[in-house]
Scaffold this active site. Structure first.
Site: not given
Ligand code: ADP
Ligand code: ZN
Length: 645
Positions: A225, A227-228, A443-444, A447, A519
């Site tokens: 998402t 964070k880094t 099968h598909e 579903h 499944d």
């Molecule tokens: P986390 O630390 O939450 O697992 P990262 O910060 O490592 O996620 O995200 C990995 C990559 O995904 C980032 O280097 C960036 O390229 C992309 N990314 C993730 N979130 C965003 C965001 N909110 N906006 C833009 N790029 C993002």
């Molecule tokens: Zn299936």
């Protein structure tokens, strides 16, 4: 980007047994190589010994009982010829009991021999034995520790910039290119961190007013998402050096290294202040202390954790070091970490909604030449459930796709094909009989048809019998809008759709294949959580009795579970799923004509998109979602992505 893990102790784990075996072998070998005591030659009393005495070649002797040990003045070879002969100054001989001791003493005096200067040797001494036995072991263990430490240090620090003992990566402000501009779609988290940036930029302003600045900020949110990215952007905005390390690296390090790395990391950061320390995967060391954790690693983890707490308690917030940490499992963190003065500020990084995904796509397509037909809005709307890292990946895949197809610019088709590949896996060519294909088609279609006929279920987007990844076919259903929670009807729908494939096979062929395995896993997971976590079973009631992801240790906030409750959960899950299965089977047999129609179309065309699938089956497409009454809901993080193989 997950940091590279240093080859510490854990990396050597599986090799440990081999290591011990080699050690053992070397020990045996070495102890055989080294002779016990000094090599002595054994000479006869007469004539050799007496002769040598007479010739003044015997320097000294000591006697014990009948045995005489002694030393020659010159090297002596015995037996004089032959391949058994040995050369030494040391010797043994046996004095026969009938020998005349008077003559012997006289001869010894005559020959100038020192008598009993040293006590006779009794083989190797105790210390010598000890040293010989354990010496090689100690040596090897020493070498091993030395190598592991060195490897751990180099492995972690070798990345961007080697950095002392801490193994952290350090990024200088001048190299830091990430700013808030690069972070999109998570505006709340971003705005919570602007204060931190402001403090790092002009700490004096805050110091003068005596404002309390947080020392630690915990970023929590699903993987990918951003964070880094956010942490790096804070450093970038503040022009502060950025020290980052992943907590799992501490745990993998050799005992005692974790704590000293922490100390070192904080020391370096303080010297560079104002600075940011970023600890990724904090849960790796910060999980609540529980009894019975795994072998070995625990002490190290605890020591490291304690060191972090000590460092955070110890420093003066005014010096301008801020610790950011990331986790995707905040609920398992040790409460000690969250106390005031530690990670007392918590920022939740949400998965982006449609508008957020749109902005993230914009950020990542900034440097990508886009064709005129690319419609970011549609892309944002069809990437429900994806997070920043997924979207970055999507853009990258689309660009690769375009390059492969030798497009000048990246087109919408490149994007949709890349998306399909990311969600469903790439297509696979395998030889299949018609009968196998028909089986997959049933099968598909099972579903898909259940999906179309169950009110509240996600609309069916695509049905295909082209093998992809591990699956022989896929049915993709996806919601029309972001969902933040689910009601019972929807969850039951998910279970029914998952059951549909197997039910159709049973209906038509009267038996089952192994193809339904994933499944069943999916639907069992949903059913278990409905019963055990979300209070949707009368018999269990509104208590959470199983862990969040259905496995692992019980978490705080989960009720104690008795044997009886366990059985009850099993029964309830079974009851729930069996009821769904019955409904699905009667639904399918009542609509056998629709099922057959879908199968015929699939056999012919292999893939049906949403419009065709509904048309072939003669089912009306669901209206776009209106505002819905929320009865009982659960957070969407808890569900696996909605596609059935
Ligand atoms: P986390 O630390 O939450 O697992 P990262 O910060 O490592 O996620 O995200 C990995 C990559 O995904 C980032 O280097 C960036 O390229 C992309 N990314 C993730 N979130 C965003 C965001 N909110 N906006 C833009 N790029 C993002
Ligand atoms: Zn299936």
């Amino acid at each position: 980007m997950p940091p590279q893990k240093p080859p510490g102790l854990r990396a050597l784990g599986p090799r440990f047994l081999i290591f011990v075996l080699i050690l053992f072998a070397v020990n045996v070998w070495v102890s055989q190589l080294i002779p016990s005591g000094h090599e002595r030659i054994r000479v006869p009393y007469t004539p050799t010994f007496l002769q040598e005495v007479k010739q003044h070649n015997v320097k000294s002797i000591s006697s014990r009982g009948e045995t005489i040990q002694g030393e020659f003045r010159h090297e002596f070879k015995y037996p004089p010829t032959g391949k058994d002969s040995k050369v030494s100054k040391l010797f043994n001989t046996e004095v026969p009991t009938f020998a005349d001791t008077k003559t012997l003493s006289a001869a010894l005096q005559e020959g100038g021999v020192q008598v009993n200067a040293k006590p006779a040797e009794q083989g190797r001494g105790f210390l010598a034995n000890l040293l010989l036995g354990f010496g090689p072991t100690l040596l090897l263990v020493g070498l091993f520790v030395w190598f592991a430490r060195r490897a751990a240090r180099q492995g972690a620090g070798g990345g961007l910039m080697g950095f002392g003992k801490s193994g952290a990566r350090r990024v200088e402000p001048s190299e830091q290119t990430v700013t808030f501009e690069d972070v999109a779609g998570i505006d709340e988290a971003k705005s919570e961190l602007t204060e931190i940036v402001d403090f790092l930029r002009s700490p004096d302003k805050y110091r003068r007013l005596g404002g309390r600045i947080p020392r630690g900020v915990l970023l929590s949110g699903s993987p990918g998402t951003g964070k880094t990215l956010l942490a790096r952007a804070v450093a970038g905005e503040a022009h502060a050096p950025f020290f980052s390390i992943s907590a799992s690296e501490f745990v993998e390090a050799i005992v005692g290294v974790g704590a000293s790395r922490v100390r070192d990391l904080f020391k370096q950061a303080k010297e560079a202040a104002p600075a940011i320390i970023f600890i990724d995967e904090l849960d790796a060391i910060g999980r609540a202390r529980t009894a019975g954790s795994s072998f070995g690693g625990n002490d190290e983890r605890e020591q490291t954790l304690n060191q972090i707490l000590t460092e955070m308690d110890g420093f003066d917030p005014a010096i301008g070091v801020i610790v950011l940490a990331a986790t995707n499992r905040p609920e398992i963190l040790d409460p000690a970490l969250l106390r005031p003065g530690r990670f007392d500020r918590r920022v939740t990084v949400q998965s982006p909604d449609t508008a957020g995904r749109r902005k993230i796509l914009e950020v990542h397509t900034r440097s990508v030449p886009l064709a005129d037909d690319v419609d970011i809005d549609t892309l944002a709307a069809t990437t429900i459930g994806m997070v920043g890292a997924d979207l970055a990946n999507l853009v990258n895949e689309a660009a690769l796709m375009a390059a492969r197809r030798e497009h000048e610019k990246v087109t919408q088709a490149d994007f949709t094909d890349a998306l399909e590949r990311l969600i469903l896996g790439s297509e696979r060519k395998i030889m299949q009989t018609e009968a196998d294909r028909e089986r997959t088609a049933y099968h598909e279609s099972g579903h898909a048809l259940v999906g179309m006929l169950t009110p509240g279920a996600d609309p069916v987007r695509k049905v295909s019998i082209i093998p992809r990844g591990p699956a022989l076919g896929v049915t993709l259903s996806a919601p029309a809008a972001d969902r933040f929670s689910y009601d019972i009807a929807y969850l039951l729908g998910r279970i029914k759709v998952a059951l549909g494939g197997r039910a159709a096979e049973r209906l038509v062929f009267d038996d089952m294949t192994t193809g339904a395995e994933s499944d069943l896993e999916q639907l069992t997971q949903i059913a278990r959580q409905m019963v055990g976590r979300w209070g949707m079973s009368e018999a269990i009631g509104p208590v959470a009795v199983i862990p969040r992801d259905g496995q692992g240790p019980l978490l705080p906030g989960t009720s104690e579970v008795s044997e009886q409750t366990h059985r009850l959960i099993d029964e309830e899950v079974r009851r729930l799923v069996e009821r769904c299965d019955e409904e699905v089977r009667s639904l399918l047999s009542a609509n056998r004509d629709k099922l057959d129609a879908l199968v015929r179309a699939l056999m012919e065309r292999e893939t049906l998109d949403e419009e065709d699938a509904y048309a072939v089956a003669g089912v009306e497409r669901p209206p776009p979602p209106g505002p819905r009454e929320v009865l009982e809901t659960v957070s969407r993080e808890a569900l696996p992505p909605p596609s059935s193989g």
